[in-house]
Design an enzyme around this catalytic site. Structure first.
Site, PDB file in Angstrom:
ATOM      1  N   ASN A   9      92.125  -1.045  -4.970  1.00  8.06           N
ATOM      2  CA  ASN A   9      91.384  -2.119  -5.557  1.00  8.06           C
ATOM      3  C   ASN A   9      91.372  -2.980  -4.412  1.00  8.06           C
ATOM      4  O   ASN A   9      92.532  -3.838  -4.146  1.00  8.06           O
ATOM      5  CB  ASN A   9      92.241  -2.724  -6.908  1.00  8.06           C
ATOM      6  CG  ASN A   9      91.602  -3.964  -7.431  1.00  8.06           C
ATOM      7  OD1 ASN A   9      90.518  -4.344  -6.737  1.00  8.06           O
ATOM      8  ND2 ASN A   9      92.366  -4.793  -8.000  1.00  8.06           N
ATOM      9  N   LYS A  11      89.862  -5.966  -4.196  1.00  3.69           N
ATOM     10  CA  LYS A  11      89.629  -7.132  -4.375  1.00  3.69           C
ATOM     11  C   LYS A  11      88.626  -8.243  -3.621  1.00  3.69           C
ATOM     12  O   LYS A  11      87.624  -7.187  -3.162  1.00  3.69           O
ATOM     13  CB  LYS A  11      91.217  -7.980  -4.654  1.00  3.69           C
ATOM     14  CG  LYS A  11      92.126  -7.383  -5.302  1.00  3.69           C
ATOM     15  CD  LYS A  11      93.404  -7.908  -5.449  1.00  3.69           C
ATOM     16  CE  LYS A  11      94.208  -7.155  -6.315  1.00  3.69           C
ATOM     17  NZ  LYS A  11      95.511  -7.693  -6.950  1.00  3.69           N
ATOM     18  N   HIS A  95      90.914  -6.621 -15.397  1.00  2.99           N
ATOM     19  CA  HIS A  95      92.095  -6.820 -14.529  1.00  2.99           C
ATOM     20  C   HIS A  95      92.809  -8.157 -14.624  1.00  2.99           C
ATOM     21  O   HIS A  95      92.014  -8.822 -15.204  1.00  2.99           O
ATOM     22  CB  HIS A  95      91.499  -6.835 -12.957  1.00  2.99           C
ATOM     23  CG  HIS A  95      92.712  -6.760 -12.023  1.00  2.99           C
ATOM     24  ND1 HIS A  95      93.209  -7.971 -11.745  1.00  2.99           N
ATOM     25  CD2 HIS A  95      93.263  -5.598 -11.391  1.00  2.99           C
ATOM     26  CE1 HIS A  95      94.067  -7.719 -10.859  1.00  2.99           C
ATOM     27  NE2 HIS A  95      94.182  -6.375 -10.474  1.00  2.99           N
ATOM     28  N   GLU A  97      93.501 -10.510 -12.833  1.00  2.00           N
ATOM     29  CA  GLU A  97      93.079 -11.505 -12.392  1.00  2.00           C
ATOM     30  C   GLU A  97      91.486 -12.081 -13.272  1.00  2.00           C
ATOM     31  O   GLU A  97      91.309 -13.323 -13.204  1.00  2.00           O
ATOM     32  CB  GLU A  97      92.591 -11.405 -10.648  1.00  2.00           C
ATOM     33  CG  GLU A  97      93.980 -11.187 -10.035  1.00  2.00           C
ATOM     34  CD  GLU A  97      93.770 -10.354  -9.138  1.00  2.00           C
ATOM     35  OE1 GLU A  97      92.892  -9.762  -8.548  1.00  2.00           O
ATOM     36  OE2 GLU A  97      95.207 -10.181  -8.575  1.00  2.00           O
ATOM     37  N   GLU A 165      99.770  -2.666 -15.521  1.00  2.00           N
ATOM     38  CA  GLU A 165      99.886  -3.582 -14.194  1.00  2.00           C
ATOM     39  C   GLU A 165     100.642  -4.917 -14.736  1.00  2.00           C
ATOM     40  O   GLU A 165      99.892  -5.914 -15.320  1.00  2.00           O
ATOM     41  CB  GLU A 165      98.691  -4.223 -13.341  1.00  2.00           C
ATOM     42  CG  GLU A 165      97.758  -2.985 -13.134  1.00  2.00           C
ATOM     43  CD  GLU A 165      96.963  -3.307 -11.914  1.00  2.00           C
ATOM     44  OE1 GLU A 165      96.885  -2.592 -10.776  1.00  2.00           O
ATOM     45  OE2 GLU A 165      96.315  -4.182 -12.093  1.00  2.00           O
ATOM     46  N   GLY A 171     100.908  -8.532  -6.452  1.00  2.00           N
ATOM     47  CA  GLY A 171     100.558  -9.088  -5.185  1.00  2.00           C
ATOM     48  C   GLY A 171     101.926 -10.015  -4.834  1.00  2.00           C
ATOM     49  O   GLY A 171     101.948 -10.996  -4.166  1.00  2.00           O
ATOM     50  N   SER A 211     102.188  -3.938  -6.771  1.00  2.00           N
ATOM     51  CA  SER A 211     102.831  -3.798  -5.479  1.00  2.00           C
ATOM     52  C   SER A 211     103.347  -2.504  -5.023  1.00  2.00           C
ATOM     53  O   SER A 211     104.510  -2.409  -4.599  1.00  2.00           O
ATOM     54  CB  SER A 211     104.032  -4.835  -5.617  1.00  2.00           C
ATOM     55  OG  SER A 211     103.861  -6.103  -5.672  1.00  2.00           O
TER      56      SER A 211
END
Ligand code: PGA
Length: 251
Positions: A9, A11, A95, A97, A165, A171, A211
């Protein structure tokens, strides 16, 4: 047996020249891999050139998001037809985010999942708890709601991928331990079994994300219910992503 899926991904990273450089390098590094699926999800602007570059390779193309309508007055959105048009076979949906920065709800994500499926795209539904939710002992409650709401109305015949996730691991450099991830993955498989059937649950791939790096990939991917990885930061360099793809093939 479930076939492993290692997905990158990207991003909001990579211009077109940068994206092409990355996939060209990646293609060479993973050209000998045949026993697992490899996927990259570049930003929308790079999908078309990257898709062309990946033609007749062993790397699939996916979108990072989409809207559920085919076309219309939806400024700034991308439709399932457009993703198909440039060669996508997967799309990441829900996701964290998208959920936390852009306020996407389970209901909206569910409409996208259904639309992706109707248009022949394999949805990768992302679920995961925040740190506060985990500390409050709500991990299972949150993940169960996201899975059940996200998959509402989806036919048992449809192919889908789930990505677990934990938000606190994305991250941040903090990875869930393989045991902790395995626990949630097995819980999710139980929900799928209840929603569809044991057979369907046994066939559905559940990826871990948050991560994932070459150093921790093996421990995670060897767990019985972890069927692949959704990789953010470490997918931006061909070398580290290829190492994750080949976590058990090279020393
Ligand atoms: P990360 O991102 O690997 O950089 O933690 C994973 C993701 O958000 O999909």
């Amino acid at each position: 047996m479930r076939r492993l899926l290692i997905a990158g991904n990207w991003k909001m990273h990579k211009t077109v020249p940068e994206a092409l450089e990355l996939v060209r390098e990646l293609k060479t590094l993973v050209s000998d891999v045949t026993d697992r699926d490899i996927l990259v999800c570049p930003p929308f602007t790079a999908l078309y050139p990257v898709g062309r570059e990946l033609k007749s390779s062993n790397i699939a193309l996916g979108g990072q998001n989409m809207f559920y309508e085919e076309q219309g007055a939806f400024t700034g959105e991308i439709s399932p037809l457009m993703l198909k048009d440039v060669g996508c076979s997967y799309v990441i949906l829900g996701h964290s985010e998208r959920r936390h920065i852009f306020g996407e709800t389970d209901e909206l994500i569910n409409r996208k999942v259904i639309s992706a499926d109707e248009h022949g795209l394999i949805p990768i539904l992302c679920v995961g708890e925040t740190l506060e939710e985990r500390e409050a002992g709500e991990t299972e409650k949150v993940v169960e709601r996201q899975v059940r709401e996200g998959l509402k109305g989806l036919s048992p015949e449809s192919e889908l991928v789930i990505a677990y996730e934990p938000v606190w691991a994305i991250g941040t450099g903090k990875t869930a331990t393989p045991e902790l991830a395995q626990e949630v993955h097995s819980f999710i498989r139980g929900i799928l079994s209840d929603l569809f059937s044991e057979e369907k649950a046994g066939k559905t791939r559940i990826l871990y994300g948050g991560s994932v790096k070459p150093e921790n990939a093996k421990g995670l991917l060897e767990m019985p219910d972890i069927d692949g990885a959704l990789v953010g930061g470490a997918s931006l360099k061909a070398e580290s992503f290829a190492k994750i793809v080949k976590f058990d093939l090279e020393e």
